[in-house]
Design an enzyme around this catalytic site. Structure first.
Site, short mmCIF file in Angstrom:
data_model
loop_
_atom_site.label_atom_id
_atom_site.label_comp_id
_atom_site.label_asym_id
_atom_site.label_seq_id
_atom_site.Cartn_x
_atom_site.Cartn_y
_atom_site.Cartn_z
N ASN A 203 -3.49 -0.29 -2.81
CA ASN A 203 -2.81 -1.05 -2.47
C ASN A 203 -2.71 -0.18 -0.35
O ASN A 203 -3.84 0.88 -0.38
CB ASN A 203 -1.64 -0.99 -2.81
CG ASN A 203 -0.74 0.35 -2.03
OD1 ASN A 203 -1.72 1.47 -1.50
ND2 ASN A 203 0.22 1.19 -3.15
N GLU A 206 -2.27 3.16 0.34
CA GLU A 206 -3.53 3.95 -0.41
C GLU A 206 -4.86 4.19 0.16
O GLU A 206 -5.56 5.04 0.71
CB GLU A 206 -3.46 3.93 -1.97
CG GLU A 206 -1.70 4.17 -2.70
CD GLU A 206 -2.47 3.26 -3.57
OE1 GLU A 206 -1.03 3.14 -4.40
OE2 GLU A 206 -2.49 2.70 -3.92
N ASP A 273 -0.71 -3.47 -11.51
CA ASP A 273 -1.25 -3.27 -12.10
C ASP A 273 -1.61 -4.47 -12.71
O ASP A 273 -2.69 -4.96 -13.19
CB ASP A 273 0.20 -2.81 -13.61
CG ASP A 273 0.24 -1.28 -13.46
OD1 ASP A 273 -0.68 -0.62 -12.82
OD2 ASP A 273 1.41 -1.21 -13.73
N1 LIG Z 1 7.00 -9.24 -1.41
C1 LIG Z 1 5.24 -9.66 -1.96
N2 LIG Z 1 5.56 -11.70 -1.96
C2 LIG Z 1 4.69 -11.59 -2.79
N3 LIG Z 1 3.71 -11.13 -3.51
C3 LIG Z 1 3.60 -9.41 -3.58
C4 LIG Z 1 4.95 -8.84 -2.45
N4 LIG Z 1 4.27 -7.44 -3.03
C5 LIG Z 1 3.13 -7.85 -3.97
N5 LIG Z 1 2.62 -9.11 -4.05
C6 LIG Z 1 1.63 -9.38 -4.92
O1 LIG Z 1 1.17 -8.44 -5.69
C7 LIG Z 1 0.33 -7.62 -5.12
C8 LIG Z 1 0.10 -6.38 -5.40
O2 LIG Z 1 1.23 -5.78 -4.94
P1 LIG Z 1 0.75 -4.51 -4.30
O3 LIG Z 1 0.06 -4.58 -2.66
O4 LIG Z 1 2.70 -4.16 -4.04
O5 LIG Z 1 0.25 -4.00 -4.66
P2 LIG Z 1 0.95 -1.97 -5.58
O6 LIG Z 1 1.77 -1.50 -4.53
O7 LIG Z 1 -0.35 -1.03 -6.29
O8 LIG Z 1 2.11 -2.13 -6.42
P3 LIG Z 1 2.37 -1.32 -7.71
O9 LIG Z 1 2.33 0.09 -7.60
O10 LIG Z 1 3.84 -1.19 -6.99
O11 LIG Z 1 1.80 -1.59 -8.57
C9 LIG Z 1 -0.68 -8.40 -3.62
O12 LIG Z 1 -1.93 -7.71 -3.17
C10 LIG Z 1 0.28 -9.40 -3.94
O13 LIG Z 1 -0.57 -10.54 -4.30
MG LIG Z 2 -0.30 0.31 -7.66
#
Ligand SMILES: Nc1ncnc2c1ncn2[C@@H]1O[C@H](COP(=O)(O)OP(=O)(O)OP(=O)(O)O)[C@@H](O)[C@H]1O
Ligand SMILES: [Mg+2]
Length: 327
Positions: A203, A206, A273
């Site tokens: 993300n 990270e 995931d």
């Molecule tokens: N608030 C939001 N609104 C719309 N889409 C979202 C939102 N949050 C996440 N997404 C979708 O989910 C994808 C992955 O989310 P994020 O970037 O938060 O990953 P992450 O931090 O690795 O999540 P996690 O670790 O909780 O699984 C984003 O690229 C987007 O497509």
């Molecule tokens: Mg993640």
């Protein structure tokens, strides 16, 4: 490739079904204690939860397996659990999911990672974690990498799901690299372990921490992505950006930014995931990377629209695409 039509996505999702994917990583047991609060404890100023229900689900790398199964993949699993009742429960949950788990080792010196949430009236009251974040013992590391090397050859793709609980070593990643497609969802402190995989999908937070570039705008995002591409020598870097969607960086100059597509957001946990699961399956089905990224973005959108279970089926993904236009 500027867009992905729903009809084309349905064809791609059909090609993804039955692909053989090995999930490798930090598995967790999520324990849920559900109840109601009617009084404050006489022992301390804390609520007393009268338990109504008690359940267990797969978390961490296990949630990647949940997502792959929801799309119809043929999934195998490699991880480490402790020699404890929680470890046996993880194995039972993998069996119930229809996941092949001959790659799971039982270690003698660490507990199964377990996160217990006590929830009252749909609000989390407290969470308790049992875990070790120490690296695996040398003998367990050798067993794990031998199993991953053996299994990787028989699979179309490998997903490395890192939650920094100590499973990953360079040996395990090198063993996984025998597969045609290898994707990784790494924690920043372990990022360097994943050099040479096909695709890393951190993300934005990270990616910023691992690259040392604060991501504030398009230019700094580009610098962070380019730095990770070069440093990790991967074919692709996909940065997930929460409500801002996703960004793709390819070693041959491919660039793509897609906005998020969810209509209403209920629960964003686990969306990462979903992204890595769908991205991996699409690449295993030989989809162009831009299509893989767009499809993963729609799958994540479908998942954040849901409360609770964080997986999306092909039908749910296509329905969101039809509703949202061809994105
Ligand atoms: N608030 C939001 N609104 C719309 N889409 C979202 C939102 N949050 C996440 N997404 C979708 O989910 C994808 C992955 O989310 P994020 O970037 O938060 O990953 P992450 O931090 O690795 O999540 P996690 O670790 O909780 O699984 C984003 O690229 C987007 O497509
Ligand atoms: Mg993640």
């Amino acid at each position: 490739m500027s867009a992905l039509a729903a009809s084309h996505a349905a064809d791609l999702l059909a090609r993804m079904r039955g692909k053989r994917v090995l999930v490798v990583g930090d598995v967790m047991l999520d324990e849920w204690v559900w109840g109601a609060v009617s009084r404050i404890s006489p022992e301390a100023p804390v609520p007393v939860v009268a338990v109504g229900d008690h359940s267990f689900t797969l978390g961490g790398a296990g949630n990647v397996a949940n997502n792959l199964v929801a799309i119809g993949a043929n999934v195998s699993f490699a991880a480490a659990v402790g020699d404890d009742p929680e470890g046996r429960r993880v194995l039972d949950l993998l069996d119930a999911l229809g996941v092949e788990r001959s790659g799971v080792i039982v270690t003698g010196d660490r507990p199964t990672t377990r996160k217990t949430r006590i929830v009252a009236h749909n609000q989390q009251v407290v969470r308790a974690d049992w875990e070790s974040v120490e690296p695996l013992a040398a003998s367990d590391r050798a067993r794990a990498s031998a199993l991953v090397a053996k299994l990787a050859r028989g699979h179309d793709a490998v997903v490395l799901s890192d939650y920094a609980k100590g499973f990953f070593s360079r040996d395990v990643v090198e063993a996984a690299n025998a597969a045609h497609v290898v994707t990784a969802d790494p924690k920043p402190k372990n990022m360097a372990l994943f050099a040479g995989v096909t695709c890393v999908a951190p993300n934005a937070h990270e990616a910023a921490e691992a690259s040392g570039v604060a991501i504030k705008d398009d230019a700094s995002l580009e610098r962070a992505g380019a730095a990770l591409l070069e440093r990790l020598d991967t074919r692709y870097v996909v940065v997930t950006r929460g409500e801002r969607g996703m960004a793709l960086f390819g070693a041959r100059g491919e660039r793509l930014n897609v906005p998020s597509v969810a209509r209403t957001v209920f629960d964003v946990s686990g969306a990462g995931d979903t992204v890595v699961a769908v991205l991996t399956l699409a690449l295993a089905a030989d989809a162009p990377v831009e299509e893989a990224v767009r499809l993963a973005n729609f799958a994540a959108g479908a998942v954040v629209e849901k409360l609770g279970t964080a997986t999306a089926t092909p039908r749910e993904i296509v329905e969101l695409m039809e509703h949202a236009g061809d994105g």
